[in-house]
Design an enzyme around this catalytic site. Structure first.
Site, PDB file in Angstrom:
ATOM      1  N   GLU A   1      40.054  53.920  36.542  1.00 32.52           N
ATOM      2  CA  GLU A   1      39.779  53.611  37.945  1.00 32.52           C
ATOM      3  C   GLU A   1      38.326  53.948  38.291  1.00 32.52           C
ATOM      4  O   GLU A   1      37.659  53.193  39.013  1.00 32.52           O
ATOM      5  CB  GLU A   1      40.777  54.381  38.826  1.00 32.52           C
ATOM      6  CG  GLU A   1      40.595  54.228  40.322  1.00 32.52           C
ATOM      7  CD  GLU A   1      40.686  52.799  40.833  1.00 32.52           C
ATOM      8  OE1 GLU A   1      41.075  51.892  40.086  1.00 32.52           O
ATOM      9  OE2 GLU A   1      40.315  52.592  42.001  1.00 32.52           O
TER      10      GLU A   1
ATOM     11  N   HIS B   1      37.442  56.068  17.189  1.00 31.53           N
ATOM     12  CA  HIS B   1      37.961  54.821  16.621  1.00 31.53           C
ATOM     13  C   HIS B   1      37.103  53.626  17.016  1.00 31.53           C
ATOM     14  O   HIS B   1      37.547  52.486  16.906  1.00 31.53           O
ATOM     15  CB  HIS B   1      39.419  54.625  17.040  1.00 31.53           C
ATOM     16  CG  HIS B   1      40.302  55.730  16.583  1.00 31.53           C
ATOM     17  ND1 HIS B   1      40.625  55.923  15.260  1.00 31.53           N
ATOM     18  CD2 HIS B   1      40.879  56.752  17.267  1.00 31.53           C
ATOM     19  CE1 HIS B   1      41.392  57.004  15.144  1.00 31.53           C
ATOM     20  NE2 HIS B   1      41.548  57.529  16.358  1.00 31.53           N
TER      21      HIS B   1
ATOM     22  N   GLU C   1      32.520  47.542  39.827  1.00 34.57           N
ATOM     23  CA  GLU C   1      32.709  46.657  40.994  1.00 34.57           C
ATOM     24  C   GLU C   1      31.537  46.720  41.966  1.00 34.57           C
ATOM     25  O   GLU C   1      31.080  45.703  42.441  1.00 34.57           O
ATOM     26  CB  GLU C   1      33.942  47.104  41.795  1.00 34.57           C
ATOM     27  CG  GLU C   1      35.239  46.498  41.390  1.00 34.57           C
ATOM     28  CD  GLU C   1      36.361  46.899  42.343  1.00 34.57           C
ATOM     29  OE1 GLU C   1      36.605  48.106  42.505  1.00 34.57           O
ATOM     30  OE2 GLU C   1      36.975  46.006  42.926  1.00 34.57           O
TER      31      GLU C   1
ATOM     32  N   ASN D   1      43.701  27.574  52.569  1.00 36.13           N
ATOM     33  CA  ASN D   1      43.640  28.662  51.589  1.00 36.13           C
ATOM     34  C   ASN D   1      44.595  28.304  50.457  1.00 36.13           C
ATOM     35  O   ASN D   1      45.663  27.768  50.705  1.00 36.13           O
ATOM     36  CB  ASN D   1      44.120  29.987  52.187  1.00 36.13           C
ATOM     37  CG  ASN D   1      43.101  30.598  53.122  1.00 36.13           C
ATOM     38  OD1 ASN D   1      42.027  30.033  53.330  1.00 36.13           O
ATOM     39  ND2 ASN D   1      43.439  31.739  53.696  1.00 36.13           N
ATOM     40  N   GLY D   2      44.220  28.649  49.227  1.00 34.23           N
ATOM     41  CA  GLY D   2      45.100  28.386  48.085  1.00 34.23           C
ATOM     42  C   GLY D   2      44.505  27.353  47.153  1.00 34.23           C
ATOM     43  O   GLY D   2      43.302  27.068  47.209  1.00 34.23           O
TER      44      GLY D   2
ATOM     45  N   CYS E   1      39.696  33.494  50.850  1.00 32.29           N
ATOM     46  CA  CYS E   1      39.475  32.656  52.030  1.00 32.29           C
ATOM     47  C   CYS E   1      40.192  33.198  53.272  1.00 32.29           C
ATOM     48  O   CYS E   1      41.246  33.819  53.166  1.00 32.29           O
ATOM     49  CB  CYS E   1      39.996  31.255  51.761  1.00 32.29           C
ATOM     50  SG  CYS E   1      39.343  30.520  50.270  1.00 32.29           S
TER      51      CYS E   1
ATOM     52  N   LYS F   1      35.605  51.259  39.641  1.00 37.79           N
ATOM     53  CA  LYS F   1      34.839  51.442  40.882  1.00 37.79           C
ATOM     54  C   LYS F   1      33.350  51.262  40.606  1.00 37.79           C
ATOM     55  O   LYS F   1      32.652  50.575  41.342  1.00 37.79           O
ATOM     56  CB  LYS F   1      35.056  52.837  41.491  1.00 37.79           C
ATOM     57  CG  LYS F   1      36.380  53.107  42.120  1.00 37.79           C
ATOM     58  CD  LYS F   1      36.658  52.378  43.411  1.00 37.79           C
ATOM     59  CE  LYS F   1      37.278  51.037  43.201  1.00 37.79           C
ATOM     60  NZ  LYS F   1      38.698  50.938  43.092  1.00 37.79           N
TER      61      LYS F   1
ATOM     62  N   LYS G   1      38.806  40.697  48.614  1.00 38.65           N
ATOM     63  CA  LYS G   1      39.696  41.813  48.898  1.00 38.65           C
ATOM     64  C   LYS G   1      41.123  41.499  48.489  1.00 38.65           C
ATOM     65  O   LYS G   1      41.818  42.324  47.935  1.00 38.65           O
ATOM     66  CB  LYS G   1      39.631  42.141  50.395  1.00 38.65           C
ATOM     67  CG  LYS G   1      40.493  43.313  50.812  1.00 38.65           C
ATOM     68  CD  LYS G   1      39.993  44.601  50.188  1.00 38.65           C
ATOM     69  CE  LYS G   1      40.908  45.771  50.414  1.00 38.65           C
ATOM     70  NZ  LYS G   1      40.588  46.882  49.493  1.00 38.65           N
TER      71      LYS G   1
ATOM     72  N   TRP H   1      36.122  31.235  49.770  1.00 42.48           N
ATOM     73  CA  TRP H   1      35.777  31.921  48.524  1.00 42.48           C
ATOM     74  C   TRP H   1      35.983  30.866  47.449  1.00 42.48           C
ATOM     75  O   TRP H   1      37.120  30.439  47.190  1.00 42.48           O
ATOM     76  CB  TRP H   1      36.701  33.116  48.332  1.00 42.48           C
ATOM     77  CG  TRP H   1      36.345  34.005  47.202  1.00 42.48           C
ATOM     78  CD1 TRP H   1      35.318  34.901  47.150  1.00 42.48           C
ATOM     79  CD2 TRP H   1      37.034  34.134  45.954  1.00 42.48           C
ATOM     80  NE1 TRP H   1      35.322  35.566  45.942  1.00 42.48           N
ATOM     81  CE2 TRP H   1      36.360  35.123  45.194  1.00 42.48           C
ATOM     82  CE3 TRP H   1      38.151  33.516  45.394  1.00 42.48           C
ATOM     83  CZ2 TRP H   1      36.765  35.495  43.914  1.00 42.48           C
ATOM     84  CZ3 TRP H   1      38.557  33.890  44.125  1.00 42.48           C
ATOM     85  CH2 TRP H   1      37.868  34.870  43.397  1.00 42.48           C
TER      86      TRP H   1
ATOM     87  N   ARG I   1      37.628  40.400  53.343  1.00 41.21           N
ATOM     88  CA  ARG I   1      38.382  39.765  52.261  1.00 41.21           C
ATOM     89  C   ARG I   1      37.457  39.175  51.205  1.00 41.21           C
ATOM     90  O   ARG I   1      37.905  38.867  50.101  1.00 41.21           O
ATOM     91  CB  ARG I   1      39.261  38.651  52.832  1.00 41.21           C
ATOM     92  CG  ARG I   1      40.351  39.163  53.758  1.00 41.21           C
ATOM     93  CD  ARG I   1      40.896  38.053  54.620  1.00 41.21           C
ATOM     94  NE  ARG I   1      41.636  37.073  53.833  1.00 41.21           N
ATOM     95  CZ  ARG I   1      42.953  37.041  53.738  1.00 41.21           C
ATOM     96  NH1 ARG I   1      43.676  37.930  54.362  1.00 41.21           N
ATOM     97  NH2 ARG I   1      43.560  36.119  53.021  1.00 41.21           N
TER      98      ARG I   1
HETATM   99  C1  AGP Z   1      40.204  47.254  43.632  1.00 40.89           C
HETATM  100  O1  AGP Z   1      39.020  47.980  43.806  1.00 40.89           O
HETATM  101  C2  AGP Z   1      40.041  45.857  43.388  1.00 40.89           C
HETATM  102  N1  AGP Z   1      39.261  45.224  44.376  1.00 40.89           N
HETATM  103  C3  AGP Z   1      41.186  45.042  42.824  1.00 40.89           C
HETATM  104  O2  AGP Z   1      41.302  45.423  41.494  1.00 40.89           O
HETATM  105  C4  AGP Z   1      42.585  45.135  43.492  1.00 40.89           C
HETATM  106  O3  AGP Z   1      43.116  46.410  43.293  1.00 40.89           O
HETATM  107  C5  AGP Z   1      43.493  44.059  42.904  1.00 40.89           C
HETATM  108  O4  AGP Z   1      42.973  42.796  43.214  1.00 40.89           O
HETATM  109  C6  AGP Z   1      44.931  44.161  43.370  1.00 40.89           C
HETATM  110  O5  AGP Z   1      45.041  44.007  44.745  1.00 40.89           O
HETATM  111  P1  AGP Z   1      46.372  44.403  45.511  1.00 40.89           P
HETATM  112  O6  AGP Z   1      46.557  45.876  45.346  1.00 40.89           O
HETATM  113  O7  AGP Z   1      46.121  43.989  46.924  1.00 40.89           O
HETATM  114  O8  AGP Z   1      47.499  43.645  44.870  1.00 40.89           O
END
Ligand code: AGP
Length: 611
Positions: free
Chosen positions: A483, A506, A490, A100-101, A2, A487, A606, A75, A27
């Site tokens: 990673e 395994h 996501e 927010n929260g 948010c 990517k 974000k 959000w 975000r």
């Molecule tokens: C990364 O591509 C992600 N969107 C997500 O995993 C992110 O790295 C995670 O939410 C942690 O965020 P931060 O580094 O701001 O703590």
């Protein structure tokens, strides 16, 4: 996650609030809304499901204006993505509130308020706060006092911004565990969840602390602490550039941010390595005392930042001979861990506002660590303000939800940390100098690797119609495979898994067939021959291999085996940073082919400021 923007000025604040929401789009959000005071006891409310442009359409068809207003991008957490659940929430036709929260005790409060006759128009936890404040103002309290009364009843995390149309001289705000800044203007003042929203109008900010309540008027701002005492909070001048969040000629922010990596890594290293020496002071004034005493490191982070932590374990254990454990923050915070003497707790976070990582840091402060540290990209963040040792990555604002330059700059910063500890503990100077020189070569290597873009775009065509993909790596390339898989899933929504290649037999080998592309990261290191055997296992089951290989691996294209050769030999310390680049580009091009929303993938935010 948010986003919050609010303003009180002499002229109509609508354009400024909309621009603020637009600047917070990165975000992630699913609905938006705005409320404006008409200055005579009334208010206008517009809300829309979807992007900010939908809200702009509503404003165009039903215009409104005001010198005082609040706007929000939501959000969804409590309640579906509907207009009724979008913020602002209004109570009694006069209180307009954005939040927010998460309010954890909203069920009890809702029951209590319903018994008093309040009717709920949404399924959100937020609406209880609007009614609570309304209940206080109707008792005769001014808005600030009403907010102070109401927040005493709240449990959970919140940043709240509220106005009362019948007291149109102020906006009131309150925060606990969710970021909130006040921006100072000329004959105008502003509030936001992130300085990015306000950079076009101000660079002067107060960051509110836990429990603060503030009364924001056009002529000035009064801040009260959790005990209701009037307090001064430091004034920060932001050096961020207002256009740092523009994407220029690039089709997506993510692509721009991938291409910014040579500069971002170089900036993260610059002034920190001088000659062959790492400057201890880069970690803050307490570094000289803490670094020599570090006997082990406990890293805690989420998502991509967690993957950076997994690479750091190799830097710290193989490079510096310091034991290191790495854990996801959402597990750590509830695990009641045993802390060994001399352990440095290290949180890694791009945003510095991730709720789980922040909660883990706060938990760690209770547990008797040697000290706490943070690797972070946002100087004004809560994480940076609360940790003992801080090393800032200098990636600049990262807008794409899928983290790219934040990750590689975290790796650079973690490399620096390993070197700084080795140096503080008087380890082999020649080895430290060699590693420092190798680190400084990385930006140029990344630059060369970006030239593989065309070949990778061709490879992407093999993935766009697939439903699954497997990523393999060994040693420090395993977190890079993780990673790469993150990517791809996501942004392209292709199910992707990563395994240390030795684990294949395994279990995951059962998944391999000619419909399962297998991507392997193959630097020329001590594990290369073992990796080659693992790749044979894949080939023998009909799996199609896509290998990113060092020039000297001897891996060659063959039937069912595609190889992209890296531009030059890459040393072990450098490999995690450099091999990340082709995996980012691959995910990007697959997502573009699939036509997904690259910068704001579905269901993701974000900065995850809720648990
Ligand atoms: C990364 O591509 C992600 N969107 C997500 O995993 C992110 O790295 C995670 O939410 C942690 O965020 P931060 O580094 O701001 O703590």
């Amino acid at each position: 996650m948010c986003g919050i923007v609010g303003a009180i000025a002499q002229t109509d604040v609508t354009p400024l609030l909309i621009e603020g929401l637009r600047r917070l789009e990165y975000r992630g959000y699913d609905s938006t809304g705005i409320a404006l005071s008409d200055g005579h006891g009334g208010l206008a409310l517009r809300r829309a499901v979807g992007k900010v442009t939908r809200l702009q359409d509503k404003l165009a068809s039903a215009p409104c204006a005001g010198v005082l207003g609040v706007a929000h991008s939501r959000w969804a957490t409590h309640g579906g993505v509907t207009e009724a659940n979008a913020h602002p929430h209004v109570s009694g036709g006069r209180i307009a509130l954005i939040h927010n929260g998460i309010i954890e005790n909203y069920v009890e409060l809702k029951a209590e308020l319903s018994a008093q006759g309040y009717v709920f128009a949404s399924e959100t936890d937020t609406e209880v706060v609007a009614h609570l404040i309304h209940a206080e103002v109707t008792k005769g309290l001014d808005l600030t006092a009403a907010v102070q009364q109401a927040v005493r009843r709240l449990k959970g995390a919140y940043a709240i911004v509220v106005f009362d149309a019948q007291q149109p001289d102020r906006i009131c705000v309150a925060r606990i565990a969710s970021p909130l800044v006040i921006g100072l203007g000329e004959n105008a003042n502003y509030v936001a969840s992130d300085v990015q929203a306000l950079l076009p109008v101000t660079r002067r900010f107060h960051f509110l602390e836990e429990g603060d309540v503030a009364d924001v008027r056009r002529e000035g701002v009064t801040i009260y602490d959790a005990q209701g005492r009037r307090v001064q909070r430091k004034l920060h001048e932001s050096s961020l550039s207002a256009d740092a969040v523009e994407r220029g000629e690039f089709a997506h922010y993510m692509l721009k941010e991938i291409y910014e990596q040579p500069r971002a890594i170089a900036d993260t290293l610059s002034e920190r390595i001088v000659g062959d020496h790492v400057l201890q002071a880069a970690f803050g004034p307490m570094a000289a005392e803490i670094l020599p005493a570090v006997q082990s490191v406990h890293i805690v982070a989420c998502g991509t930042s967690y993957h950076a932590g997994l690479v750091a374990r190799y830097y710290l254990e193989q490079g510096t001979r310091i034991p290191c454990t790495v854990e996801v923050a959402s597990e750590y915070r509830y695990r009641d861990p045993v802390v060994l003497p001399g352990t440095l707790f290290l949180a890694i976070s791009q945003s510095g506002e991730t709720a789980d990582t922040l909660a883990a840091l706060r938990e760690a402060k209770r547990l008797g660590y040697l000290a706490t540290g943070a690797i972070c990209n946002v100087p004004e963040s809560s994480l940076v303000r609360e940790a003992d040792l801080v090393l800032m990555t200098r990636a600049g604002p990262e807008v794409g939800v899928a983290s790219t330059k934040a990750f590689t700059t975290q790796l650079a910063a973690l490399g620096l940390l390993g070197l700084a500890i080795a140096q503080a503990q008087l380890q082999d100077r020649r080895r430290i100098a060699l590693f420092a020189r190798q680190m400084l070569q990385v930006p140029e290597m990344v630059e060369h690797t970006l030239k593989l873009d065309g070949q990778i775009r061709e490879w992407a065509k093999h993935f766009a119609d697939k439903h699954h993909a497997l990523f393999l790596g060994r040693g420090p390339s395993y977190p890079i495979a993780l990673e790469g898989a993150l990517k791809l899933k996501e942004i392209s929504y292709i199910h992707a898994e990563a395994y240390p290649a030795g684990e294949l037999k395994h279990g995951p080998l059962a998944l391999v067939d000619d419909d399962m592309p297998v991507i392997a990261v193959a630097p020329n290191n001590a594990l290369l021959e073992k990796l080659k055997s693992n790749l044979q296992e894949v080939r023998a089951r009909g799996g199609k291999l896509f290998v990113f290989a060092d020039p000297n691996t001897g891996l060659e294209e063959a039937d069912g085996v595609e190889v992209i050769t890296m531009p030059e030999h890459i040393e072990a310390l450098q490999a995690p940073l450099v091999y990340t680049i082709p995996l980012q580009l691959l995910a990007y091009h697959v997502a573009v082919l699939k036509g997904t929303d690259v910068d704001q993938p579905r269901n993701l935010a974000k900065s995850v400021t809720v648990e």
